[in-house]
Design a protein around this motif. Structure first.
Motif, PDB file in Angstrom:
ATOM      1  N   GLY A   1      34.669  34.970  49.465  1.00  0.00           N
ATOM      2  CA  GLY A   1      34.622  35.554  50.798  1.00  0.00           C
ATOM      3  C   GLY A   1      35.074  36.989  50.900  1.00  0.00           C
ATOM      4  N   ALA A   2      35.451  37.600  49.779  1.00  0.00           N
ATOM      5  CA  ALA A   2      35.972  38.970  49.829  1.00  0.00           C
ATOM      6  C   ALA A   2      34.840  39.984  49.767  1.00  0.00           C
ATOM      7  CB  ALA A   2      36.941  39.210  48.689  1.00  0.00           C
ATOM      8  N   ASP A   3      34.987  41.043  50.534  1.00  0.00           N
ATOM      9  CA  ASP A   3      34.059  42.164  50.527  1.00  0.00           C
ATOM     10  C   ASP A   3      34.543  43.178  49.480  1.00  0.00           C
ATOM     11  OD1 ASP A   3      32.037  43.981  51.192  1.00  0.00           O
ATOM     12  OD2 ASP A   3      32.422  43.883  53.351  1.00  0.00           O
ATOM     13  N   HIS A   4      33.918  44.346  49.499  1.00  0.00           N
ATOM     14  CA  HIS A   4      34.296  45.408  48.560  1.00  0.00           C
ATOM     15  C   HIS A   4      35.767  45.763  48.765  1.00  0.00           C
ATOM     16  CE1 HIS A   4      32.729  48.064  45.531  1.00  0.00           C
ATOM     17  NE2 HIS A   4      33.271  49.134  46.104  1.00  0.00           N
ATOM     18  N   ILE A   5      36.409  46.191  47.711  1.00  0.00           N
ATOM     19  CA  ILE A   5      37.857  46.468  47.602  1.00  0.00           C
ATOM     20  C   ILE A   5      38.701  45.275  48.053  1.00  0.00           C
ATOM     21  CG2 ILE A   5      37.535  48.980  47.707  1.00  0.00           C
ATOM     22  CD1 ILE A   5      38.852  48.927  50.510  1.00  0.00           C
ATOM     23  N   PHE A   6      38.123  44.068  47.953  1.00  0.00           N
ATOM     24  CA  PHE A   6      38.792  42.810  48.295  1.00  0.00           C
ATOM     25  C   PHE A   6      39.158  42.727  49.776  1.00  0.00           C
ATOM     26  CE2 PHE A   6      40.257  43.261  43.683  1.00  0.00           C
ATOM     27  CZ  PHE A   6      39.186  42.529  43.190  1.00  0.00           C
ATOM     28  N   LEU A   7      38.408  43.432  50.625  1.00  0.00           N
ATOM     29  CA  LEU A   7      38.627  43.279  52.054  1.00  0.00           C
ATOM     30  C   LEU A   7      38.387  41.827  52.457  1.00  0.00           C
ATOM     31  CD1 LEU A   7      36.893  46.476  53.495  1.00  0.00           C
ATOM     32  CD2 LEU A   7      39.322  45.901  53.673  1.00  0.00           C
ATOM     33  N   GLY A   8      39.242  41.327  53.311  1.00  0.00           N
ATOM     34  CA  GLY A   8      39.165  39.940  53.725  1.00  0.00           C
ATOM     35  C   GLY A   8      40.078  39.024  52.940  1.00  0.00           C
ATOM     36  N   THR A   9      40.692  39.551  51.885  1.00  0.00           N
ATOM     37  CA  THR A   9      41.646  38.771  51.099  1.00  0.00           C
ATOM     38  C   THR A   9      43.038  38.969  51.694  1.00  0.00           C
ATOM     39  OG1 THR A   9      40.330  39.062  49.098  1.00  0.00           O
ATOM     40  CG2 THR A   9      42.637  38.428  48.802  1.00  0.00           C
ATOM     41  N   PRO A  10      43.711  37.907  52.083  1.00  0.00           N
ATOM     42  CA  PRO A  10      45.002  38.084  52.763  1.00  0.00           C
ATOM     43  C   PRO A  10      46.093  38.684  51.877  1.00  0.00           C
ATOM     44  CG  PRO A  10      44.550  35.755  52.352  1.00  0.00           C
ATOM     45  CD  PRO A  10      43.300  36.494  52.031  1.00  0.00           C
ATOM     46  N   ASP A  11      46.010  38.460  50.567  1.00  0.00           N
ATOM     47  CA  ASP A  11      47.057  38.961  49.676  1.00  0.00           C
ATOM     48  C   ASP A  11      46.430  39.273  48.322  1.00  0.00           C
ATOM     49  OD1 ASP A  11      49.373  39.600  48.328  1.00  0.00           O
ATOM     50  OD2 ASP A  11      50.186  37.558  48.318  1.00  0.00           O
ATOM     51  N   VAL A  12      46.443  40.546  47.950  1.00  0.00           N
ATOM     52  CA  VAL A  12      45.852  40.939  46.664  1.00  0.00           C
ATOM     53  C   VAL A  12      46.838  40.793  45.506  1.00  0.00           C
ATOM     54  CG1 VAL A  12      44.262  42.571  47.747  1.00  0.00           C
ATOM     55  CG2 VAL A  12      46.476  43.388  46.891  1.00  0.00           C
ATOM     56  N   THR A  13      48.074  40.422  45.799  1.00  0.00           N
ATOM     57  CA  THR A  13      49.090  40.346  44.743  1.00  0.00           C
ATOM     58  C   THR A  13      48.662  39.450  43.583  1.00  0.00           C
ATOM     59  OG1 THR A  13      50.832  40.755  46.367  1.00  0.00           O
ATOM     60  CG2 THR A  13      51.523  39.844  44.238  1.00  0.00           C
ATOM     61  N   PRO A  14      48.122  38.237  43.827  1.00  0.00           N
ATOM     62  CA  PRO A  14      47.689  37.411  42.690  1.00  0.00           C
ATOM     63  C   PRO A  14      46.581  38.059  41.863  1.00  0.00           C
ATOM     64  CG  PRO A  14      47.884  36.086  44.677  1.00  0.00           C
ATOM     65  CD  PRO A  14      47.984  37.520  45.107  1.00  0.00           C
ATOM     66  N   ILE A  15      45.703  38.843  42.512  1.00  0.00           N
ATOM     67  CA  ILE A  15      44.623  39.507  41.777  1.00  0.00           C
ATOM     68  C   ILE A  15      45.196  40.577  40.856  1.00  0.00           C
ATOM     69  CG2 ILE A  15      42.531  40.905  42.017  1.00  0.00           C
ATOM     70  CD1 ILE A  15      42.123  39.575  44.773  1.00  0.00           C
ATOM     71  N   VAL A  16      46.131  41.366  41.381  1.00  0.00           N
ATOM     72  CA  VAL A  16      46.776  42.393  40.557  1.00  0.00           C
ATOM     73  C   VAL A  16      47.560  41.727  39.423  1.00  0.00           C
ATOM     74  CG1 VAL A  16      48.422  44.314  40.538  1.00  0.00           C
ATOM     75  CG2 VAL A  16      46.917  43.987  42.506  1.00  0.00           C
ATOM     76  N   SER A  17      48.270  40.649  39.740  1.00  0.00           N
ATOM     77  CA  SER A  17      49.073  39.952  38.742  1.00  0.00           C
ATOM     78  C   SER A  17      48.207  39.402  37.617  1.00  0.00           C
ATOM     79  CB  SER A  17      49.853  38.814  39.418  1.00  0.00           C
ATOM     80  OG  SER A  17      50.618  38.092  38.474  1.00  0.00           O
ATOM     81  N   GLU A  18      47.058  38.805  37.967  1.00  0.00           N
ATOM     82  CA  GLU A  18      46.152  38.266  36.952  1.00  0.00           C
ATOM     83  C   GLU A  18      45.616  39.376  36.046  1.00  0.00           C
ATOM     84  OE1 GLU A  18      41.965  35.684  36.608  1.00  0.00           O
ATOM     85  OE2 GLU A  18      42.807  36.182  38.565  1.00  0.00           O
ATOM     86  N   SER A  19      45.304  40.522  36.651  1.00  0.00           N
ATOM     87  CA  SER A  19      44.772  41.643  35.882  1.00  0.00           C
ATOM     88  C   SER A  19      45.808  42.189  34.917  1.00  0.00           C
ATOM     89  CB  SER A  19      44.300  42.745  36.837  1.00  0.00           C
ATOM     90  OG  SER A  19      43.334  42.256  37.742  1.00  0.00           O
TER      91      SER A  19
END
Length: 311
Positions: free
Chosen positions: A275-293
């Motif tokens: 459900g996320a748009d470009h730059i992960f818009l619509g994602t309530p918390d990007v912390t897990p994405i940064v952490s995984e990366s």
């Protein structure tokens, strides 16, 4: 009368920040007459030994952006803190925008930055054999190219390697994180773009990158597409993260590269963000994405998170 290019010198002494982090800021890694100097910043955690490094490549449609600022959905403190906290150095780079110079100037700059870091790794406190790349949007596209385009001695490879900055170092990397980057340029030339948030007329980023349309530059469109090189022998490990509702760069772009890398026997992980748009818009918390990366890069670069605070 012409002048020789400037010497590429070791970076000036760093600023030492809280926790012993050393910051080398505004370092010129390449310079071409008629263009602004290309700069990088390097932030290196305190350690008795050289640490692995991540080269961060900003987005902005190849038309804008700045090494100092991640996308607005990712706080600077989050990105820097997680990378340094994992025992990795963070090198953020600028590169020529497409209306300054069309492709492959952007890839030339990325590779020049990697070669600079490798040349002056000892001065920076970086392990030159453990360098990865991480980019978002246009930067994700360039990160993928940096991971796949090799200096193999061929004329075609030399044309993509470039001759900016330090020349006698390798530009290879050991791991790639690509956030929602373009992987096949050709199909996107006819892709309808969402309206500019400001309402102002905005150049088409794909035709600006190529300096024209696919019909005008079919070979350049192919050369600018990471999927073209997915069959490269022994590609580095890839992590692709992409929003499934991305209206600017369709999720299928990452699917295409993941499938091509898998067919070639490469190690690739494709992580959809539902459900996320470009730059992960619509994602309530990007912390897990940064952490995984960061965890992916730390694992493949052999980082030691215990270096923080160790003198």
């Amino acid at each position: 009368m012409g002048w020789p290019p400037p010497p590429f010198l070791a970076p000036a002494p760093p600023l030492v920040r809280q926790g012993g982090v050393r910051s080398f800021e505004g370092v010129t890694y390449a310079s071409t007459p008629g263009y602004r100097p290309r700069l990088l910043d390097a932030h290196v955690p305190a350690s008795e030994h050289p640490v692995p490094a991540v080269v961060w490549i900003h987005g902005g449609g190849w038309l804008e952006g700045d090494r100092r600022f991640p996308p607005p959905t990712v706080p600077v403190e989050l990105l820097h803190g997680m990378v340094l906290g994992a025992g990795l150095a963070l090198v953020t780079i600028d590169y020529r925008h497409s209306l300054e110079a069309p492709f492959p100037a952007q890839l030339h700059d990325v590779k020049a930055a990697i070669r600079y870091v490798r040349r002056f790794a000892a001065d920076l406190g970086i392990d030159k054999d453990r360098i990865g790349v991480w980019g978002e949007s246009a930067g994700g596209h360039l990160a993928a190219l940096a991971g796949l385009v090799r200096a193999d001695g061929s004329e075609a490879a030399a044309a993509l390697e470039g001759a900016e900055g330090v020349r006698d170092e390798d530009s290879a990397v050991r791991a790639v994180v690509d956030w929602y980057g373009v992987t096949d340029v050709g199909p996107l030339l006819s892709h309808a773009l969402p309206p500019s948030p400001s309402g102002a007329e905005y150049p088409n980023p794909f035709t600006a990158l190529l300096g024209g349309t696919t019909e005008q530059h079919p070979e350049l469109a192919r050369a600018a597409s990471p999927v073209t090189y997915a069959g490269t022998a022994s590609p580095p490990p890839f992590l692709l993260i992409h929003g499934t509702a991305d209206g600017l760069v369709p999720y299928s772009q990452s699917e295409v590269l993941a499938e091509a890398l898998e067919r070639a026997g490469g190690q690739v992980t494709l992580q959809p963000v539902e459900g996320a748009d470009h730059i992960f818009l619509g994602t309530p918390d990007v912390t897990p994405i940064v952490s995984e990366s960061v965890a992916f890069l730390a694992r493949h670069l052999g980082a030691d998170p215990g270096v923080i605070g160790r003198r």
